[in-house]
Motif scaffolding. Structure first.
Motif, PDB file in Angstrom:
ATOM      1  N   PHE A 156       6.300   9.782 -20.808  1.00 34.05           N
ATOM      2  CA  PHE A 156       6.511   8.376 -20.471  1.00 34.05           C
ATOM      3  C   PHE A 156       5.351   7.810 -19.646  1.00 34.05           C
ATOM      4  CE2 PHE A 156      10.761  10.025 -21.241  1.00 34.05           C
ATOM      5  CZ  PHE A 156      11.346   9.021 -21.996  1.00 34.05           C
ATOM      6  N   GLY A 157       4.272   8.571 -19.558  1.00 30.78           N
ATOM      7  CA  GLY A 157       3.088   8.102 -18.854  1.00 30.78           C
ATOM      8  C   GLY A 157       3.110   8.314 -17.356  1.00 30.78           C
ATOM      9  N   LYS A 158       3.985   9.189 -16.849  1.00 32.88           N
ATOM     10  CA  LYS A 158       4.082   9.438 -15.416  1.00 32.88           C
ATOM     11  C   LYS A 158       3.473  10.790 -15.058  1.00 32.88           C
ATOM     12  CE  LYS A 158       6.515   5.682 -14.962  1.00 32.88           C
ATOM     13  NZ  LYS A 158       5.960   4.464 -14.328  1.00 32.88           N
ATOM     14  N   GLY A 172       0.784  -1.230   0.000  1.00 32.66           N
ATOM     15  CA  GLY A 172       0.000   0.000   0.000  1.00 32.66           C
ATOM     16  C   GLY A 172       0.810   1.271   0.000  1.00 32.66           C
ATOM     17  N   VAL A 173       2.127   1.184  -0.242  1.00 33.64           N
ATOM     18  CA  VAL A 173       3.001   2.356  -0.185  1.00 33.64           C
ATOM     19  C   VAL A 173       3.546   2.665  -1.573  1.00 33.64           C
ATOM     20  CG1 VAL A 173       5.085   3.362   0.822  1.00 33.64           C
ATOM     21  CG2 VAL A 173       3.636   1.847   2.200  1.00 33.64           C
ATOM     22  N   GLU A 174       3.295   3.879  -2.037  1.00 37.13           N
ATOM     23  CA  GLU A 174       3.836   4.327  -3.323  1.00 37.13           C
ATOM     24  C   GLU A 174       5.190   4.980  -3.110  1.00 37.13           C
ATOM     25  OE1 GLU A 174       3.107   7.607  -6.873  1.00 37.13           O
ATOM     26  OE2 GLU A 174       1.472   7.185  -5.474  1.00 37.13           O
ATOM     27  N   ILE A 175       6.190   4.546  -3.846  1.00 38.62           N
ATOM     28  CA  ILE A 175       7.507   5.176  -3.840  1.00 38.62           C
ATOM     29  C   ILE A 175       7.543   6.219  -4.947  1.00 38.62           C
ATOM     30  CG2 ILE A 175       9.992   4.823  -4.012  1.00 38.62           C
ATOM     31  CD1 ILE A 175       8.607   3.437  -1.583  1.00 38.62           C
ATOM     32  N   ILE A 176       7.822   7.458  -4.575  1.00 36.96           N
ATOM     33  CA  ILE A 176       7.983   8.530  -5.560  1.00 36.96           C
ATOM     34  C   ILE A 176       9.469   8.868  -5.630  1.00 36.96           C
ATOM     35  CG2 ILE A 176       7.416  10.890  -6.217  1.00 36.96           C
ATOM     36  CD1 ILE A 176       4.802  10.650  -4.751  1.00 36.96           C
ATOM     37  N   PRO A 177      10.171   8.414  -6.678  1.00 38.13           N
ATOM     38  CA  PRO A 177      11.589   8.746  -6.806  1.00 38.13           C
ATOM     39  C   PRO A 177      11.758  10.202  -7.223  1.00 38.13           C
ATOM     40  CG  PRO A 177      10.879   7.349  -8.636  1.00 38.13           C
ATOM     41  CD  PRO A 177       9.689   7.564  -7.767  1.00 38.13           C
ATOM     42  N   GLU A 178      12.752  10.851  -6.633  1.00 30.51           N
ATOM     43  CA  GLU A 178      13.018  12.251  -6.974  1.00 30.51           C
ATOM     44  C   GLU A 178      14.439  12.414  -7.480  1.00 30.51           C
ATOM     45  OE1 GLU A 178      13.658  16.676  -4.985  1.00 30.51           O
ATOM     46  OE2 GLU A 178      12.935  15.023  -3.725  1.00 30.51           O
ATOM     47  N   ASP A 191       9.017  -2.107 -18.715  1.00 30.66           N
ATOM     48  CA  ASP A 191       9.227  -2.367 -17.295  1.00 30.66           C
ATOM     49  C   ASP A 191      10.256  -1.376 -16.759  1.00 30.66           C
ATOM     50  OD1 ASP A 191       9.073  -3.594 -14.810  1.00 30.66           O
ATOM     51  OD2 ASP A 191      10.508  -5.177 -15.325  1.00 30.66           O
ATOM     52  N   PRO A 192       9.876  -0.088 -16.652  1.00 32.67           N
ATOM     53  CA  PRO A 192      10.850   0.941 -16.283  1.00 32.67           C
ATOM     54  C   PRO A 192      11.337   0.796 -14.848  1.00 32.67           C
ATOM     55  CG  PRO A 192       8.639   1.856 -16.272  1.00 32.67           C
ATOM     56  CD  PRO A 192       8.524   0.466 -16.840  1.00 32.67           C
ATOM     57  N   VAL A 193      12.500   1.364 -14.583  1.00 35.72           N
ATOM     58  CA  VAL A 193      13.040   1.369 -13.218  1.00 35.72           C
ATOM     59  C   VAL A 193      12.080   2.109 -12.288  1.00 35.72           C
ATOM     60  CG1 VAL A 193      14.963   2.112 -11.761  1.00 35.72           C
ATOM     61  CG2 VAL A 193      15.400   1.239 -14.072  1.00 35.72           C
ATOM     62  N   PHE A 194      11.611   3.259 -12.707  1.00 35.42           N
ATOM     63  CA  PHE A 194      10.627   4.013 -11.933  1.00 35.42           C
ATOM     64  C   PHE A 194       9.248   3.452 -12.280  1.00 35.42           C
ATOM     65  CE2 PHE A 194      13.511   8.053 -11.717  1.00 35.42           C
ATOM     66  CZ  PHE A 194      14.352   7.392 -10.829  1.00 35.42           C
ATOM     67  N   ALA A 195       8.904   2.389 -11.569  1.00 35.08           N
ATOM     68  CA  ALA A 195       7.739   1.587 -11.943  1.00 35.08           C
ATOM     69  C   ALA A 195       6.417   2.140 -11.444  1.00 35.08           C
ATOM     70  CB  ALA A 195       7.922   0.157 -11.410  1.00 35.08           C
ATOM     71  N   VAL A 201       0.292  23.274 -15.559  1.00 38.50           N
ATOM     72  CA  VAL A 201      -0.428  23.200 -14.294  1.00 38.50           C
ATOM     73  C   VAL A 201      -1.240  21.919 -14.182  1.00 38.50           C
ATOM     74  CG1 VAL A 201      -2.263  24.252 -12.921  1.00 38.50           C
ATOM     75  CG2 VAL A 201      -0.560  25.705 -14.045  1.00 38.50           C
ATOM     76  N   LYS A 202      -1.976  21.596 -15.211  1.00 37.98           N
ATOM     77  CA  LYS A 202      -2.943  20.499 -15.141  1.00 37.98           C
ATOM     78  C   LYS A 202      -2.259  19.178 -14.803  1.00 37.98           C
ATOM     79  CE  LYS A 202      -6.739  18.323 -17.700  1.00 37.98           C
ATOM     80  NZ  LYS A 202      -7.469  18.259 -18.996  1.00 37.98           N
ATOM     81  N   ASN A 203      -2.815  18.490 -13.804  1.00 43.00           N
ATOM     82  CA  ASN A 203      -2.366  17.156 -13.391  1.00 43.00           C
ATOM     83  C   ASN A 203      -0.956  17.166 -12.820  1.00 43.00           C
ATOM     84  OD1 ASN A 203      -3.088  14.400 -13.074  1.00 43.00           O
ATOM     85  ND2 ASN A 203      -1.742  13.851 -14.776  1.00 43.00           N
ATOM     86  N   VAL A 204      -0.489  18.326 -12.322  1.00 46.79           N
ATOM     87  CA  VAL A 204       0.833  18.440 -11.703  1.00 46.79           C
ATOM     88  C   VAL A 204       0.666  18.612 -10.198  1.00 46.79           C
ATOM     89  CG1 VAL A 204       2.970  19.777 -11.582  1.00 46.79           C
ATOM     90  CG2 VAL A 204       1.827  19.435 -13.790  1.00 46.79           C
ATOM     91  N   ILE A 205       1.452  17.867  -9.429  1.00 43.47           N
ATOM     92  CA  ILE A 205       1.411  17.939  -7.968  1.00 43.47           C
ATOM     93  C   ILE A 205       2.583  18.780  -7.481  1.00 43.47           C
ATOM     94  CG2 ILE A 205       1.583  16.617  -5.826  1.00 43.47           C
ATOM     95  CD1 ILE A 205       0.309  14.271  -7.283  1.00 43.47           C
TER      96      ILE A 205
END
Length: 650
Positions: free
Chosen positions: A339-341, A243-249, A299-303, A360-364
């Motif tokens: 890349f679909g992210k 249940g934990v999403e990893i967000i790589p920065e 199958d990207p590294v940032f999955a 702006v749109k869809n940006v966090i």
């Protein structure tokens, strides 16, 4: 008389009935709705986990619950398909469309019925069951009905792995802990650098690191600690199961000294080598290649679904540079989206006001300091915000600014994700996605260990878990929360604090400590006392008393042959060595110092050193000399060691 007797019986019957209604169980985060009933259900070795249909997700969640139940309680619960009977735990999906993605419901009678509309909700429900059960002696669950769901969808924190390498085994345990407390977002800050003033004001000598394997740019990856692409991809995928999403920065265009160390022409001569040169076309081809390496392919590294592109703290002295910064930000928002992210950015657009459009749109946006990004203005533009205000939730260990440990009482009483700096939004504002805290390892080389960082993270994690889930709906007073939280495990099978007992006491006691032995426990955490009687023999430099993956305690350190210890790449020595003859030695450790006692007298304390780097005494660095004491494996020593005692102290 008869009437009085009836009234009395009714009165006392009512009191007895009210006393039997179960109060709301203590859980972190707090349960949103509770309807208490009478009695309790004890889960025994004969209880089963029952899934109503053979769905992959149901089987997976049931397996995780069974594994965690065994880790916490030593009982193996069987998994079966069908309908629950007395004493069982039933897991099922509901078809209700009114239930949120993370919501779940639990009804406990003579059996447990746990239902949710999604696997995530169902999994969170199992965390609640485990937390309730571990606070009782016989794993009993109070009868009643639970309905629960979070106030905010993103709940987590950011950890700076750039300035200090954080081993993968710790990150994996950290995810388990987050999962146990329903924290669902971990941002991993993969690159950064130290401050030039602590490195002789020389960019070439200033520490910098990029922590991920790179085949596109061989030599870019830090040599003192990094993650392979394969293990980082696996880490993201395994974390998602919990249940934990990893967000790589990857932070750019500032905090990028590691890139300039790799290729100096990428750095800005005007604003410092820790800034990318935004007027150099090489900068963009370099960053394109870097992102592409981790985002391309089936199958990207940032999955995961999101990545963070940084955009933190770039200079705004020159209007032309501001426009370049805005163009850079817009370019890489669009690039990662190709890349679909979904792109995440640090808030910077108040600091970098200009004309160049930024998507702006869809940006966090991570809203951390209102002077860099005024949150109400960012909301008007249309950004979704993560509340991560520096004045509330920034930990910078042993730095002398922000927080060394978060003020959890103030956070618990006063803060919710609706509070960003001085701005306060309405609870439930759709533009506020959730809240996070941050651990910044600004002061490279300050002696802080991974265990020291965790000692700061855990109380913050418990507190933010409560506040991001319940927000202003919390009903448990802080004093109760602060006391009861200590009764909960970090997570099933996880002991990063090195605490194995609920109360102080003797953890280990041996008449004789033999060389080359192994023990089940890795280390004991703060506060501890390790004592023994030693018949000293001549020990060669490097002779180990005890070691673990995280640390080593020496009877004779590798350099001078003194008593000492190493961890996280640091070696700390006492000015005492093991002398011939019989002596009593004790080591005490807490989060501020490590103390050596010989024959009952404290002879030395390795505490936190402070060094100043300018005449005004404003610029300083600290060296933390703490130790969580290793217990996993004894060394090949010649001395005789008797009456070895390990105590967990208050």
């Amino acid at each position: 008389m008869k009437r009085f007797l009836i009234i009395s019986l009714l009165f006392w019957g009512q009191i007895t009935y009210l006393a039997a209604i179960n109060p709301k169980p203590f859980v972190i985060p707090e349960i949103k709705e509770w309807k208490g009933a009478e009695g309790a259900l004890t889960i025994t070795a004969n209880s089963r986990i029952v899934i109503d249909k053979e769905y992959v997700e149901l089987r997976q969640i049931a397996t995780l619950l069974a594994q965690d139940w065994a880790l916490l309680f030593g009982k193996e619960l069987a998994i079966t398909t069908g309908k629950a009977t007395r004493g069982d735990i039933q897991l099922s999906f509901t078809s209700s469309k009114k239930i949120g993605n993370e919501a779940y419901a639990i009804s406990t009678t003579d059996r447990v019925s746990l239902s949710a509309a999604t696997p995530t909700g169902l999994y969170w429900g199992t965390r609640t069951l485990l937390q309730i059960a571990e606070q009782t002696k016989d794993q009993s669950l109070p009868c009643g009905i639970i309905k629960d769901e979070p106030a905010y969808g993103m709940r987590g924190f950011m950890i700076d792995c750039g300035r200090k390498y954080i081993p993968m085994d710790y990150l994996q345990n950290l995810v388990k802990i987050m999962s146990y407390y329903k924290m669902n977002t971990l941002q991993v800050h993969l690159n950064d650098n130290g401050f030039k003033q602590f490195f002789q004001n020389d960019w070439e000598k200033t520490y910098a690191a990029f922590r991920l394997e790179s085949e596109t740019y061989p030599g870019l990856t830090a040599e003192d600690g990094s993650y392979s692409k394969a293990e980082f991809r696996a880490f993201i995928k395994e974390s998602a199961k919990l249940g934990v999403e990893i967000i790589p920065e990857i932070d750019a265009p500032a905090h990028t000294l590691a890139f300039a160390h790799y290729k100096k022409s990428l750095g800005s001569e005007q604003y410092g080598l820790d800034h990318l040169d935004l007027f150099n076309t090489e900068t963009y081809s370099f960053m394109d290649g870097l992102w592409k390496e981790y985002l391309e392919g089936d199958d990207p590294v940032f999955a995961g679904p999101r990545v963070h592109i940084g955009t933190d703290e770039y200079s705004n002295k020159d209007p032309e540079v501001v426009e370049k910064f805005r163009a850079f930000t817009n370019r890489y928002i669009n690039y990662v989206e190709s890349f679909g992210k979904q792109a995440c950015v640090w808030g910077a657009l108040t600091h970098a006001k200009g004309e160049t459009p930024v998507k702006v749109k869809n940006v966090i946006m991570s809203a951390w300091y209102n002077g860099y990004a005024q949150p109400k203005d960012m909301k008007k533009l249309g950004y979704d915000l993560i509340s991560i205000p520096d004045g509330w939730v920034y930990i910078v260990p042993a730095a002398g600014y922000y927080y060394d440990y978060l003020d959890i009482e103030n956070l618990y009483k006063e803060w919710t994700p609706a509070h960003i700096g001085e701005e306060v939004f309405e609870e439930g504002d759709p533009n506020i996605l959730g809240g996070m805290f941050a651990v910044w390892n600004d002061h490279v080389g300050n002696g802080i260990s991974v265990s020291d960082i965790h000692h700061r993270i855990f109380p913050a994690l418990q507190t933010l878990a409560a506040k991001c889930w319940s927000a202003s709906g919390i009903t448990v007073p802080f004093e109760s929360f602060d006391k009861q939280r200590l009764a909960l495990s970090e997570a099933p099978g996880v002991h990063e604090l090195g605490l194995y007992m609920k109360k102080p006491g003797i953890l280990m006691e041996l008449a004789k400590l033999s060389a080359t032995s192994n023990f089940k426990k890795e280390f004991i955490g703060y506060n501890y006392r390790v004592s023994f009687t030693i018949e000293g023999q001549g020990e060669l430099p490097g002779t180990v008393l005890l070691s673990s993956l995280r640390s080593t305690f020496y009877l004779a350190d590798p350099i001078q042959g003194m008593l000492g210890f190493s961890r996280d790449g640091y070696l700390f020595q006492f000015t005492h060595r093991v002398m011939p003859g019989k002596h009593h030695i004790a080591i005490e450790g807490d989060n501020k110092a490590t103390r050596l006692f010989i024959d009952g007298k404290m002879v030395e304390e390795l505490n936190i050193l402070t060094r100043y780097f300018d005449k005004e005494g404003k610029s300083m660095n600290k060296t933390v000399r703490t130790l969580v004491f290793p217990l996993q494996k004894t060394g090949d020593f010649k001395s005789e060691i008797f009456n070895f005692v390990v105590e967990q102290q208050p």
